[in-house]
Motif scaffolding. Structure first.
Motif, mmCIF file in Angstrom:
data_model
loop_
_atom_site.group_PDB
_atom_site.id
_atom_site.type_symbol
_atom_site.label_atom_id
_atom_site.label_comp_id
_atom_site.label_asym_id
_atom_site.label_seq_id
_atom_site.Cartn_x
_atom_site.Cartn_y
_atom_site.Cartn_z
ATOM 1 N N PHE A 87 0.820 -1.206 0.000
ATOM 2 C CA PHE A 87 0.000 0.000 0.000
ATOM 3 C C PHE A 87 0.859 1.264 0.000
ATOM 4 N N SER A 88 0.256 2.333 -0.462
ATOM 5 C CA SER A 88 0.896 3.650 -0.427
ATOM 6 C C SER A 88 0.309 4.448 0.731
ATOM 7 N N ALA A 102 -2.045 11.306 5.296
ATOM 8 C CA ALA A 102 -1.900 9.996 5.943
ATOM 9 C C ALA A 102 -0.482 9.764 6.456
ATOM 10 N N LYS A 103 0.484 10.533 5.962
ATOM 11 C CA LYS A 103 1.860 10.354 6.426
ATOM 12 C C LYS A 103 2.016 10.727 7.902
ATOM 13 N N TYR A 104 1.025 11.459 8.442
ATOM 14 C CA TYR A 104 1.073 11.845 9.856
ATOM 15 C C TYR A 104 0.349 10.841 10.758
ATOM 16 N N ILE A 105 -0.096 9.725 10.198
ATOM 17 C CA ILE A 105 -0.679 8.662 11.002
ATOM 18 C C ILE A 105 0.456 7.781 11.522
ATOM 19 N N SER A 106 0.546 7.629 12.818
ATOM 20 C CA SER A 106 1.630 6.837 13.403
ATOM 21 C C SER A 106 1.486 5.366 13.050
ATOM 22 N N HIS A 107 2.547 4.608 13.329
ATOM 23 C CA HIS A 107 2.496 3.172 13.031
ATOM 24 C C HIS A 107 1.392 2.483 13.837
ATOM 25 N N LEU A 108 1.258 2.832 15.111
ATOM 26 C CA LEU A 108 0.219 2.227 15.939
ATOM 27 C C LEU A 108 -1.166 2.556 15.398
ATOM 28 N N SER A 156 8.541 5.871 9.406
ATOM 29 C CA SER A 156 8.693 6.991 10.332
ATOM 30 C C SER A 156 7.538 7.973 10.154
ATOM 31 N N LEU A 157 7.116 8.599 11.242
ATOM 32 C CA LEU A 157 6.041 9.580 11.196
ATOM 33 C C LEU A 157 6.447 10.754 10.304
ATOM 34 N N GLY A 158 5.546 11.160 9.413
ATOM 35 C CA GLY A 158 5.809 12.285 8.527
ATOM 36 C C GLY A 158 6.465 11.909 7.210
ATOM 37 N N PRO A 188 -9.142 5.071 4.507
ATOM 38 C CA PRO A 188 -9.265 6.533 4.412
ATOM 39 C C PRO A 188 -8.405 7.101 3.286
ATOM 40 N N GLN A 189 -8.660 8.348 2.964
ATOM 41 C CA GLN A 189 -7.892 9.043 1.933
ATOM 42 C C GLN A 189 -6.412 9.072 2.311
ATOM 43 N N GLY A 190 -5.567 8.815 1.328
ATOM 44 C CA GLY A 190 -4.126 8.842 1.557
ATOM 45 C C GLY A 190 -3.509 7.473 1.732
ATOM 46 N N ILE A 191 -4.340 6.460 1.985
ATOM 47 C CA ILE A 191 -3.847 5.079 2.079
ATOM 48 C C ILE A 191 -4.566 4.261 1.015
#
Length: 221
Positions: free
Chosen positions: A8-9, A14-20, A56-58, A88-91
């Protein structure tokens, strides 16, 4: 039971969604898509999801992977379609397949940095000077007992290759870093180190992971 890898991209906000939280996002998306995940056994059962190399976050990515085990009798293409209707949008799921490598095969990761400076030419020269030096000392925050400390470490050996340029008013850094379970350089740590060492004002644009590679420089899938 089927074991499937979803590639997935993760871009834009969405880059600000943490791994958890990414784990939670996928859990909810699987439920909405009516995908029956296999649960681990033991005192604390949970749906089996294994992410190859947490981001990594961001940092954006075009090549994230999560392995799942499902009880549904559906094709990878149908799984991809259902998930993209639920995420959601971004993933976005870009591929789904059943034959894949173990995450221990990851050796390298390719990144693209985009940064804008008031004087891109001067910044590019300083960045090249830093990257060409024998040592690149990064500062990592840590703890010693209850005290917070800053540890210095040479990250030069983690940078396999790089090239730099100026495109559309941005300084572009393409770099290949060591990655995987044995040696791994956080792309954000490299960014922070470069900015600290060149000591110039900047406008951060993006860091993107564009590929994961094996030790034979084959695409990790």
């Amino acid at each position: 039971m089927q074991e499937i890898r979803l590639r997935f991209s993760k871009t834009d906000q969405a880059k600000y969604i943490s791994h958890l939280d990414t784990n939670r996002v996928f859990s909810r998306a699987f439920a909405r898509a009516k995908i029956d995940l296999w649960f681990t056994e033991g005192f604390n059962p949970h749906p089996y999801m294994s992410f190859s190399l947490p981001l990594s976050l961001g940092v954006e990515s075009l090549c994230e992977n999560v392995d799942i085990r499902i009880l549904n009798d559906i094709t990878p293409d149908e799984l991809k379609k259902r998930m993209n209707n639920s995420l959601p949008q971004g993933i976005r799921i870009v591929d789904a397949y059943t034959d894949f490598l173990d995450s221990s095969e990851i050796k390298y990761s390719d990144y693209v940095y985009k940064i804008e400076f008031k004087d891109n030419d001067a910044a590019l020269k300083r960045i090249n000077d830093v990257l060409a030096s024998d040592e690149i000392i990064a500062q990592k925050k840590g703890k010693k007992g209850k005290r917070r400390i800053v540890k210095e470490t040479n990250i030069k050996e983690f940078i396999v290759s790089y090239n730099t340029s100026i495109r559309k008013d941005n300084v572009i850094i393409n770099t290949r870093l060591l990655a995987g379970p044995e040696k791994n350089l956080n792309p954000s740590l490299l960014f922070d180190t470069l900015i600290r060492l060149i000591d110039m004002d900047y406008e951060w644009k993006s860091i993107s992971r564009i590929n994961l590679l094996t030790k034979d420089l084959k695409e990790y899938r």
